[in-house]
Design a protein around this motif. Sequence first.
Motif, mmCIF file in Angstrom:
data_model
loop_
_atom_site.group_PDB
_atom_site.id
_atom_site.type_symbol
_atom_site.label_atom_id
_atom_site.label_comp_id
_atom_site.label_asym_id
_atom_site.label_seq_id
_atom_site.Cartn_x
_atom_site.Cartn_y
_atom_site.Cartn_z
ATOM 1 N N PRO A 234 -36.080 -23.388 19.713
ATOM 2 C CA PRO A 234 -36.301 -22.833 18.373
ATOM 3 C C PRO A 234 -36.506 -23.884 17.288
ATOM 4 C CG PRO A 234 -33.962 -22.813 18.911
ATOM 5 C CD PRO A 234 -34.649 -23.467 20.061
ATOM 6 N N ARG A 235 -36.416 -25.129 17.644
ATOM 7 C CA ARG A 235 -36.502 -26.178 16.613
ATOM 8 C C ARG A 235 -37.935 -26.292 16.082
ATOM 9 N NH1 ARG A 235 -34.276 -31.168 19.865
ATOM 10 N NH2 ARG A 235 -35.597 -30.165 21.429
ATOM 11 N N PRO A 236 -38.067 -26.430 14.753
ATOM 12 C CA PRO A 236 -39.425 -26.588 14.218
ATOM 13 C C PRO A 236 -40.002 -27.961 14.564
ATOM 14 C CG PRO A 236 -37.806 -26.775 12.473
ATOM 15 C CD PRO A 236 -37.039 -26.429 13.711
ATOM 16 N N ASP A 237 -41.350 -28.009 14.603
ATOM 17 C CA ASP A 237 -41.991 -29.296 14.865
ATOM 18 C C ASP A 237 -41.802 -30.202 13.657
ATOM 19 O OD1 ASP A 237 -42.780 -28.387 17.230
ATOM 20 O OD2 ASP A 237 -44.872 -28.010 16.687
ATOM 21 N N VAL A 238 -41.819 -31.472 13.927
ATOM 22 C CA VAL A 238 -41.639 -32.456 12.853
ATOM 23 C C VAL A 238 -42.736 -32.291 11.809
ATOM 24 C CG1 VAL A 238 -41.659 -34.934 12.321
ATOM 25 C CG2 VAL A 238 -40.411 -34.080 14.296
ATOM 26 N N GLY A 243 -41.586 -23.839 15.258
ATOM 27 C CA GLY A 243 -41.598 -23.705 16.711
ATOM 28 C C GLY A 243 -41.881 -22.310 17.169
#
Lengths: 467, 213
Positions: A234-238, A243
């Motif tokens: 679930p982590r967003p992309d840098v 995500g």
Amino acid sequence: MANLSENKLILIFALSGVVLSGLAFGGVYWARGKIDEEKATIETLETKIQKAAAKKARIPKDEEAVIVLRENLKEYVKILPEAAELNDFARTVTSFAKSSGIALKTLTPGKGGRSKGAFSKFTYKMNFSGTLWQFMKFMNAFESYKRFVRVTNFKITAGKRGKGVLGDIFHAYSMTIETFVYNKKAGKKQVPIPDYARKKARLREKIFKERASINIDEYVFKGKRSRRDIFVDPRPDVLGVEGSGAVGRLPRKEQEEILKGLLNQVAQIRELKKRARETKVVLERFEFSRKASKLLVKIKEKILEVQEKELLTDQSISYRFQREVRDVIDAMEKKGKEKSVGLTMSELNTIRRYLEDSLIEGRLDDAVDKFSEVEQHLVFPSRDPRKEVAGRIQALYKKARVGQEFSRLKLDITGTIVIGRGLSTAIVNGKTFQEGDPLDADLFLKKVGEEWCEFLFKGVAIRKRVR
Amino acid sequence: MIKINLLPQEYRKKERTSFKVFGSLLLSLIVVCASFVYFGHVYLNEFKVIEAKRISKEEKLKNLEVWAKRDDALVAERKEYEKRSKTIQKIANSRLLWTKTLDQFVDITFNEGNTERHWVWFSNMSANTGSGRRGPSMTLAAKVATGQFSRQANYLDDLKNDKEFFKDFLSINAPGGRVVTNEKKEPQAAISFKLDLRMKPSSAWSKNQKKKK
């Protein structure tokens, strides 16, 4: 003999006596032995007879137990599929796959099913792909199937999101299910019990009392409900691309605003419904309910927009939207549908009187408005006594509608000629018409009075004053 | 000395059986007769009577054995049906609703969108219903965002403390794992660990315990 001496004779007689007596006693000994044998046999027989008699005495009880068990087992095995249904199982799996949306790749029947025992186990192994929610829906279809099916094992291998792909990710699954078929004819034949039907009827209560409750637990899977897929990172992309795939999503603050607006509307609907419940004035109640219904339609449109445009992408906001808006509105709608048949007789009579008064006083628009407020509450089963009143209300509404249409007609009555024994005449729109004359396809001059004319318009008699 | 009887035959004194001989003969006869009478009594009066009794008992047993066999068959059928009933009950009661378990598991993992306490996801999962005394189990390859082990502990605590979800579980593995990084994601660090959940055997599940009471 004569030559034998006396002593010898005596000896011979004595010996003969001894031998013969010996034989007789031998016979007695043998007979005693036989008697003992017989006694032992009799003793054994008596034990056997006792046991057999006890068994005979037990027959009615054992028959009862067997009847109870047979009848209850017949009920228990109803949870299992019939052998014929099993042949159709592939179709069932396909329909479950179709309704859940998964893509079935393989369906392999397992070994087994040839057991000589009472229960034959059948297994199916399948491989498929789909979203987590589709998988859960598919699995739930088996677990809530009318016949007993259980999932024995499953594997989920998380899929990966392709570039630019939005929405839920497809994962790979393998799952094994099993079910059992009852083989009634397995084992020994059933013991015939004479007068079975009568005995079964007599034991009806006992059969029911001793029936173990075999409830197949069920669970209703309610879908995604704004939760995230736990098999996706679930982590967003840098770079700032979420995500979960929501490209160009609204800032969190704006999402919060949307949710706030929706929550306000929910609160308003709640308030209106509360006031509708609390007021004792029937007409006020309908007014509040009507306003709440209008607001409900509005909020449903907004909900649809939020979903279609994926406006709420923030996890916690989306979750609150599901729980505090969607679920609440769904519950309200469900409750509303259940309540829609619930107008009481006194409420119906109040509405009927209101409509009658409105018609007499010529307030046709009021009558039509009132009817539209209660229209959905006028559906009753045919035997319900309220149906008759509802029918009367509908008839009054029809009259009001016809009255509205009639009022839109240009009818200028300038004079009447009343003839006691013949047909009276009226001058309408500059033309003379006698009683019974048609003015239009649906309009007839019914009766003429000195200061009024009565028309028959679409089956409704309407009186109009002379200008 | 030799005595010679010179009288003609017809004048000679008739020879009579001596009393001793006659007595012994009579005694022998009496003894023999008495013996045979006794034998007759034992054989006919006692043996034959008891033999008749045995035959009648045999006849009675023969008649009763038909019923006894019927009862034996009924008892055998009762046992078979009891066995079948238990089997079907066992089958029904041992079904684990995986949809429910997984749905609850998703709820706990999602934590109503709150990512502060824990932020967990999985790359694969295998589950099976176990067999016999071995209950069902779930094994997952998990990751928890940020390299803080306290978040992993929070997650494991949430699983354990959810009474509805954990009531039929037996054990959960202790926290631990290794920190992995992904530079393309924010936060970059995550703890990779294996989540192993074991359930009690079906006989010990709360729904089955209630039924026993």
